[in-house]
Structures are given as C-alpha cells and as structure tokens.
Scaffold this active site. Structure first.
Site, PDB file in Angstrom:
ATOM      1  N   PRO A 154      50.135-111.069 -29.030  1.00  0.00           N
ATOM      2  CA  PRO A 154      50.444-110.312 -30.247  1.00  0.00           C
ATOM      3  C   PRO A 154      50.009-110.976 -31.548  1.00  0.00           C
ATOM      4  O   PRO A 154      50.082-110.358 -32.598  1.00  0.00           O
ATOM      5  CB  PRO A 154      51.970-110.221 -30.198  1.00  0.00           C
ATOM      6  CG  PRO A 154      52.374-111.476 -29.484  1.00  0.00           C
ATOM      7  CD  PRO A 154      51.321-111.746 -28.472  1.00  0.00           C
ATOM      8  N   ASP A 174      38.515-107.285 -30.819  1.00  0.00           N
ATOM      9  CA  ASP A 174      39.093-106.258 -31.688  1.00  0.00           C
ATOM     10  C   ASP A 174      39.699-106.855 -32.945  1.00  0.00           C
ATOM     11  O   ASP A 174      39.871-108.050 -33.064  1.00  0.00           O
ATOM     12  CB  ASP A 174      40.243-105.571 -30.938  1.00  0.00           C
ATOM     13  CG  ASP A 174      39.732-104.488 -30.034  1.00  0.00           C
ATOM     14  OD1 ASP A 174      38.548-104.196 -30.111  1.00  0.00           O
ATOM     15  OD2 ASP A 174      40.537-103.951 -29.258  1.00  0.00           O
ATOM     16  N   LYS A 178      35.797-104.201 -36.884  1.00  0.00           N
ATOM     17  CA  LYS A 178      35.705-104.568 -38.302  1.00  0.00           C
ATOM     18  C   LYS A 178      36.577-103.657 -39.159  1.00  0.00           C
ATOM     19  O   LYS A 178      36.469-102.448 -39.107  1.00  0.00           O
ATOM     20  CB  LYS A 178      34.261-104.454 -38.787  1.00  0.00           C
ATOM     21  CG  LYS A 178      33.496-105.721 -38.619  1.00  0.00           C
ATOM     22  CD  LYS A 178      32.517-105.913 -39.784  1.00  0.00           C
ATOM     23  CE  LYS A 178      31.846-107.261 -39.732  1.00  0.00           C
ATOM     24  NZ  LYS A 178      30.807-107.324 -38.715  1.00  0.00           N
ATOM     25  N   MET A 227      51.959 -98.222 -33.019  1.00  0.00           N
ATOM     26  CA  MET A 227      51.062 -97.414 -33.853  1.00  0.00           C
ATOM     27  C   MET A 227      51.830 -96.313 -34.590  1.00  0.00           C
ATOM     28  O   MET A 227      51.347 -95.194 -34.725  1.00  0.00           O
ATOM     29  CB  MET A 227      49.953 -96.768 -32.995  1.00  0.00           C
ATOM     30  CG  MET A 227      49.082 -97.797 -32.324  1.00  0.00           C
ATOM     31  SD  MET A 227      47.822 -97.063 -31.283  1.00  0.00           S
ATOM     32  CE  MET A 227      48.714 -96.783 -29.780  1.00  0.00           C
TER      33      MET A 227
HETATM   34  N1  SAH Z   1      47.647-103.558 -26.419  1.00  0.00           N
HETATM   35  C1  SAH Z   1      48.488-103.853 -27.544  1.00  0.00           C
HETATM   36  C2  SAH Z   1      48.844-102.610 -28.332  1.00  0.00           C
HETATM   37  C3  SAH Z   1      47.666-101.937 -28.958  1.00  0.00           C
HETATM   38  S1  SAH Z   1      48.130-100.584 -29.939  1.00  0.00           S
HETATM   39  C4  SAH Z   1      49.716-104.611 -27.081  1.00  0.00           C
HETATM   40  O1  SAH Z   1      49.982-104.707 -25.880  1.00  0.00           O
HETATM   41  O2  SAH Z   1      50.422-105.170 -27.941  1.00  0.00           O
HETATM   42  C5  SAH Z   1      48.218-101.360 -31.532  1.00  0.00           C
HETATM   43  C6  SAH Z   1      49.657-101.362 -32.015  1.00  0.00           C
HETATM   44  O3  SAH Z   1      50.355-102.471 -31.460  1.00  0.00           O
HETATM   45  C7  SAH Z   1      49.823-101.547 -33.504  1.00  0.00           C
HETATM   46  O4  SAH Z   1      49.642-100.345 -34.206  1.00  0.00           O
HETATM   47  C8  SAH Z   1      51.243-102.023 -33.583  1.00  0.00           C
HETATM   48  O5  SAH Z   1      52.152-100.961 -33.433  1.00  0.00           O
HETATM   49  C9  SAH Z   1      51.346-102.889 -32.354  1.00  0.00           C
HETATM   50  N2  SAH Z   1      51.127-104.316 -32.659  1.00  0.00           N
HETATM   51  C10 SAH Z   1      50.185-105.100 -32.131  1.00  0.00           C
HETATM   52  N3  SAH Z   1      50.326-106.348 -32.594  1.00  0.00           N
HETATM   53  C11 SAH Z   1      51.361-106.342 -33.441  1.00  0.00           C
HETATM   54  C12 SAH Z   1      52.018-107.318 -34.230  1.00  0.00           C
HETATM   55  N4  SAH Z   1      51.610-108.585 -34.245  1.00  0.00           N
HETATM   56  N5  SAH Z   1      53.080-106.944 -34.955  1.00  0.00           N
HETATM   57  C13 SAH Z   1      53.523-105.685 -34.951  1.00  0.00           C
HETATM   58  N6  SAH Z   1      52.947-104.722 -34.230  1.00  0.00           N
HETATM   59  C14 SAH Z   1      51.892-105.033 -33.472  1.00  0.00           C
END
Ligand code: SAH
Length: 493
Positions: free
Chosen positions: A13, A36, A58, A172
């Site tokens: 994350p 990404d 980007k 999201m």
């Molecule tokens: N595959 C990723 C999710 C991708 S969708 C996973 O497993 O975490 C992208 C969404 O993930 C963002 O819009 C947000 O809602 C969440 N997200 C990802 N990283 C985040 C972070 N560091 N803090 C808060 N939300 C996060």
C-alpha cells in the site's frame, strides 16, 4: 531465443516495508519493470539500475497509458525474451485489472506468475487503528469498489451490504463518498454507524477522518481528503482512536532530510521511517577514493617510522586497508602503531579489519581529537579527506609533533532533485548533518535559500559550527552515534 516471462508483483500500500520478500526477489531479477502510479519511490528505487523502467501510470500528464497498450507492452517485452515484472499497488488481483493483462499473455503462451501483495483494503485500516473484524462487532468484511466503469452509474446493492452486518471497505470511493453514504443511509443503516476515511494510508503523510456515516461526507470535505483514500464503514471504526499506533509514533509525519552520503545513510533513514518520519534521502556529498595514491603507498611502505595512525572518518579505514593489501600486508603491519579514531563509527569500521582503536575521544570533533592527542609522541600518520579540518595539523605543528597528512579521498559535492528539497527546507524540515562537509554540500546545493526555518540536527560541534555559519538553527547530538542523533531529533519533535 530464451522465453520471456511476466511476474505480477504486489508492491503493497505504500510503506516500503510491506513489500514481500518474494516481490523483492522478483524486482531484483527483473529486466523490465512496468509500474503504476500507486507504487512509491522507495520501491521504485529497488529496481536494478540496468532494468528498463516503464511508467504506465503517469499522473502529471493525466493521460495514463490505456489498458490495451499496457497489455501489449507486457506481451512485447516477454516476446523479446525479457524477465518482466508488472508492479502494481497493493495486491495485483484486487481491483487491479490484471485479468485483461493475463488473458493476452495466456493466449500467447507466455509463462506468468503472481506474487500477492499486502492490500490497502486491510492494511490501511490497520495503520489507522481499525481492525477490520472484531468478534464483538462483526463477523465479515466486504471490499467494494466505489468507482463506476466509465460511462456507467455506480451500481452497488446497498441493501445487501447492510444486511451483512459486516465491515464495509470501499476502494476508489473518494468522489463517490456522498453517494455511498447516502446509499447506505437510504437502505436503513443507522446514521450513527462509525465510519472513517483514510488518505495515503501507511505513509508518513497518512491522514484519517473518523466520524459517523451521516457526518462523514462533510467531515471529509472539510479535511479536503483526496485520492488515494479508503472508506471504512462499521462498528470497528469506533476503535480507531484507542487502537491507533501509527499516528502516535514519535516522528509521525515529520519531514526529515538526511544528508549523509548515499552509501552510508541506510540505517539512519530506515530507523527514522520506522518512527513514522517522512524521510528524504538527500546525499549532498560523496567520497571518492584516490585510487592512485603514491603518498599513501609510501607511508604504508614505512609504517614503522610512525607511532600513531589517525582516522578522522569512517571512509578512511577501508581505503587504508585496501592499499595495505596491495603491498601484501595485513593487520600485523600495524603492530607497533597506536591507533586513533575520531568516533565510534570510525572505530567500528576499523574493527572490521580486526583492529581496535586505542583512542576514541569522548566528543566527536577534530578539535577535540587534536587536543586529546596533544601529548603524544610522533610521528603521526593522518589518513583523511583532502579538505579536512586544519585543527590537527595546526596543533601538531604548534606542539612540534612531526606528522604526515595524507589525503585518502576527495569529497565531491552533489545533490539530486533540489527543487522538492528546497520546498521542504522553506517549510521547516529537520535536516541531519553528520560532518561539516555535509553542511557545505547542502548549502551549495541550495544557494539563496532561507535556512532559518529548518533545524539542523548535528553530530559534532564542528559540524554545528559550520551549520551556524549558514544561519541554520542547530541541535547537537550528545554522542557521535546514529542512535544519539535520533534521540536529538526526537527531542526537537
Ligand atoms: N490493488 C490495490 C487497489 C487498487 S484500486 C490494493 O490491493 O490495494 C486503487 C484504490 O486503492 C485507491 O483508489 C484507494 O481507494 C486504495 N488505495 C491504494 N493505496 C492506498 C493508500 N496508500 N491509502 C489509501 N487508499 C489506498
């Protein structure tokens, strides 16, 4: 030709410590890395220098590479026989759109693997003190996207979600937050249900807003919460304050600039990050060994002429011993010498070569070292930087102690990305200085800058004196160790 392959790797994350070991291994072996927007700079820094890095997310141009093109890139690189890593935020299989990428690889017979990552859906609440399940409150957790496919409406079965009585985690969902909350309220969920939104979770700049379902949209708007953020709805959000550990870390959110040379800043940066600081590694100096060093070779050739050997920085011992080896000599060649080291770190470097320093002054600075040595019998062999302090040569000359001052390395000043650092400096970061040369390197890289808002946490009085010359407010660590420097920083926060 060798067959290429693709490994999908979850980068976690944001906190770089949450990358898995298997993910790290895959990155280290990669020839091409396709990444990404949500993958942080520390993890990108792990990509081998000679690997091709392709940024498909980007943000600046606001035109991320379209999905069909990403699919093609993966295929093309794999067909070239490359080891390709597809690096994605969190866990690749959770809202990662990797289905399309894998389908194309499968159709073309490209071997692939998936290395799961720590998903934000569970780890971001965890860093906000929210366990997503708790026996007393709920027995399930549900992960939902708050993002509608382009051109379509958000289709969420709020009734079904309410009936689960479980914790609801929306990804999201920042834009749709008011709609999500309204949907749940309309389905009959209690307006007092605890709810939270967490922005930039697991990172030093993480922010959280904890409220109730009815109040959350307003509270998030007031706090100007932006993506990436996670919405959590459920009784477990009520635990957020008492279980918070991340916001309570001593250095949480503090901006700290570390100016040590790149090869020596590892443990300091890591320890500061572990305390919650937002650390910017900003190596302003680099030491470059004088590989051809006839003066040093001559001195090593007649070591028995000297009584003392002095090292004034951790870079010295390694260079000295490399030259010693060149003459097929080892630590026994130092048998008749007394050895001084300016501080514990330098003494530690010496120990790697099986040599214990006879003298390590209590205070780390070359003035003090010179004074401690004012009584010694020479000749003294000084192995140090080409532009070292003149305290020692001056004092030895005054006292009539013969000495040879050998330059073992040059200090090269350099500083990457000074624009972003200038902003941090002007807004008042903490900056660590471990030698006078790091102060000079820092000031050279940021000329015409107001340093009065920063606090320079220094090792050694001379380092602090140099910083004060530039108008930098300083604090001095009690001892010349990284742990003491960290204590000094904690004292400021
Ligand atoms: N595959 C990723 C999710 C991708 S969708 C996973 O497993 O975490 C992208 C969404 O993930 C963002 O819009 C947000 O809602 C969440 N997200 C990802 N990283 C985040 C972070 N560091 N803090 C808060 N939300 C996060």
């Amino acid at each position: 030709m060798r067959t290429g392959n693709v490994i999908l790797v979850g980068a976690g994350p944001g906190d770089p410590g949450l990358l898995t070991r298997k993910g790290l291994e895959a990155i280290a072996q990669a020839e091409v890395v396709v990444f990404d927007r949500l993958v942080g700079p520390e993890i990108l820094g792990l990509i081998p220098e000679n690997a091709e890095k392709i940024d498909v997310g980007k943000q600046a141009s606001n035109h991320p590479v379209p999905q069909y093109r990403i699919n093609q890139i993966l295929l093309e690189k794999a067909l070239e026989g490359k080891r390709v890593v597809r690096l994605k935020g969190g866990d690749p299989f959770l809202f990662g759109r990797v289905g399309e990428e894998l389908e194309l690889l499968k159709e073309n017979g490209i071997p692939f693997q998936e290395v799961p990552g720590v998903t934000s859906a569970l780890s971001v609440p965890a860093y906000a003190g929210i366990p997503v399940t708790h026996r007393n409150y709920c027995s399930s957790v549900h992960i939902i996207t708050g993002h509608a496919k382009a051109g379509t409406e958000l289709k969420i079965d709020f009734d079904a979600l309410r009936r689960t009585k479980g914790t609801l985690v929306f990804l999201m969902g920042v834009t749709a937050l008011p709609m999500i909350c309204k949907g749940l309220l309309d389905s009959g969920m209690d307006g007092d249900m605890p709810a939270a939104v967490i922005e930039r979770g697991t990172l030093p700049r993480q922010r959280k807003v904890v409220s109730t379902l009815a109040e959350l949209p307003k509270a998030a708007e007031n706090a100007k919460i932006v993506s990436p953020a996670i919405i959590v709805v459920g009784k477990v959000c009520g635990l957020s304050d008492s279980f918070d550990w991340f916001d309570n870390l001593h250095l949480k959110g503090r901006e700290i600039i570390v100016t040590r040379p790149a090869e020596r800043n590892g443990s300091l940066c890591g320890k500061l990050s572990a305390l919650g600081a937002s650390v910017t590694a900003y190596p302003c100096i680099r030491t470059v060994e004088r590989v051809n060093n006839p003066e040093l070779d001559t001195a090593i050739g007649k070591l028995n002429d000297y009584r003392w050997l002095v090292f004034t920085s951790p870079a010295g011992p390694e260079i000295f011993f490399r030259h010693l080896r060149k003459q097929h000599k080892d630590a026994r060649a130092l048998a008749n010498l007394k050895i001084a080291a300016i501080g514990p770190k330098t003494a530690g470097e010496l120990e790697k070569f099986g040599v214990f320093a006879d003298l390590v002054p209590e205070t780390y600075d070359s003035d003090y070292l010179a004074q401690t040595m004012a009584w010694v019998e020479g000749p003294v062999l000084l192995c140090r930087a080409s532009e070292g302090s003149d305290a020692m040569p001056r004092l030895f000359a005054e006292k009539g102690i013969p000495f040879a001052d050998i330059a073992c390395y040059d200090t090269v000043y350099e500083a990457p990305n000074s624009d972003s650092v200038r902003e941090l400096v002007e807004s008042g970061a903490i900056v660590t200085f471990t030698s006078a040369s790091t102060v000079r390197g820092f000031a050279r890289s940021l000329p015409d800058t107001d340093y009065s808002n920063i606090i320079g946490c220094c090792i050694g009085r001379q380092t602090a004196a140099e910083a004060e010359q530039y108008g930098i407010p300083v604090r001095i660590a009690e001892k010349a160790t990284m742990d003491s420097l960290i204590e000094c920083i904690k004292g400021v926060c």
